[in-house]
Write an enzyme that holds these catalytic residues in place. Structure first.
Site, short mmCIF file in Angstrom:
data_model
loop_
_atom_site.label_atom_id
_atom_site.label_comp_id
_atom_site.label_asym_id
_atom_site.label_seq_id
_atom_site.Cartn_x
_atom_site.Cartn_y
_atom_site.Cartn_z
N ASP A 84 1.39 -1.44 -0.24
CA ASP A 84 0.17 0.11 -0.47
C ASP A 84 1.44 1.39 -0.06
O ASP A 84 1.56 1.67 1.01
CB ASP A 84 -1.13 -0.47 1.06
N GLU A 123 0.98 4.81 0.57
CA GLU A 123 0.91 5.92 0.66
C GLU A 123 1.66 6.19 1.84
O GLU A 123 2.30 5.24 2.57
CB GLU A 123 -0.94 5.24 1.37
#
Length: 305
Positions: free
Chosen positions: A164, A166
């Site tokens: 992920d 982010e």
């Protein structure tokens, strides 16, 4: 945009002051062999769990009224972090106190899921320190982080890793900007270390758009990829068969049941093989869950505390 709820929870999680170092003590065992779950026809259902607030065991509390199969097939521990060690100038896998607790107590918090036939995957997320999956300075650095990931999977008896990309904040602490080779190196090395394990992609961030370099495309190394925007339909931009993709993404309790049902219905009608859910908590969410199980599997969901 991803939901504000997720953003707030994530940011709160990342500010926890307690630091649990990655430690490899006694080798974890996977417990008893998983008993086969009752047969279930339909897409793979995925549940992300914010372990700062909720138990992974909640994933195993939902079964189908018709046949008794597990509602969820994959449980994602959310989330470990990729940190940056300013002394060694290297990426470091980091667990906050809640993730560390789940891993240390795998026998009671993860094995019960695996014994039901539910796969348990560890999600890895940026942590505002400049380290990310897309800015390793060399192939060796990417391979070293891949080894940290695979060692963790082996140590704690996990079923795979979820990426992920982010909150990395590329450039912080003097780190480099995203480059085209890093994620390719990382995924290639991780797959070599984990030939039989899950590698999944939360389809967001610089890494998600850098899946090929120098004639090497790592798209086929992923088992799954999913849309990161809850309450929406978006086909992940990765070359995988429909059976491995989730264009639908919902937040349990945060996305309306009508939207949950609509996205599930579209998943089936357009032939996709995965349905992503986020933020399963400890409440009885059988109404929210049934909104998609009726469309995916032709059955209501049953919650057993």
């Amino acid at each position: 945009m991803f939901t504000l709820v997720r953003s707030r929870v994530r940011r709160a999680a990342l500010t926890l002051s307690a630091v649990a170092a990655l430690a490899f003590g006694a080798t974890a065992t996977t417990g008893a062999a998983a008993a086969p779950a009752p047969a279930k026809q339909g897409p793979t259902s995925v549940a992300y769990v914010e372990v700062n607030n909720n138990s992974m065991l909640n994933v195993g509390k939902y079964t189908l009224a018709n046949g008794g199969g597990n509602v969820f097939d994959v449980a994602v521990i959310f989330a470990a972090n990729i940190n940056y060690d300013t002394g060694t100038k290297a990426a470091q896998l980091y667990f906050n106190e809640n993730v560390q607790r789940v891993l240390d107590n795998a026998a009671t918090e993860l094995r019960p899921l695996q014994q039901k036939g539910i796969k348990v995957v560890l999600s890895v997320l940026g942590n505002h320190q400049g380290a990310g999956f897309a800015n390793f300075p060399s192939q060796q650095a990417a391979s070293a982080f891949a080894k940290q990931l695979s060692d963790t999977v082996a140590e704690y008896g996990l079923d795979g890793i979820d990426f992920d990309d982010e909150y990395a904040e590329y450039g912080n602490n003097g780190t480099g900007r995203p480059n085209d080779s890093s994620f390719v190196y990382l995924v290639t090395a991780l797959r070599a270390h984990m030939p039989g394990k899950i590698i999944s992609l939360y389809n967001i961030g610089p890494a998600a758009s850098r899946l090929s370099c120098g004639g090497v495309d790592v798209s086929s190394e992923f088992d799954y990829a999913w849309n990161p925007y809850y309450g929406t339909w978006q086909v992940p931009g990765i070359t995988l068969p429909k059976s491995k993709l989730s264009p639908a993404a919902v937040e349990i309790g945060g996305t309306s049941q009508s939207t949950v049902a609509d996205l599930a219905r579209r998943t089936v009608s357009e032939g996709y093989g995965v349905y992503l859910t986020y933020n399963l908590d400890g409440a009885d969410r059988s109404a929210d869950v049934s909104a998609f199980t009726r469309e995916l599997y032709g059955s209501d969901a049953v919650y057993t505390p």
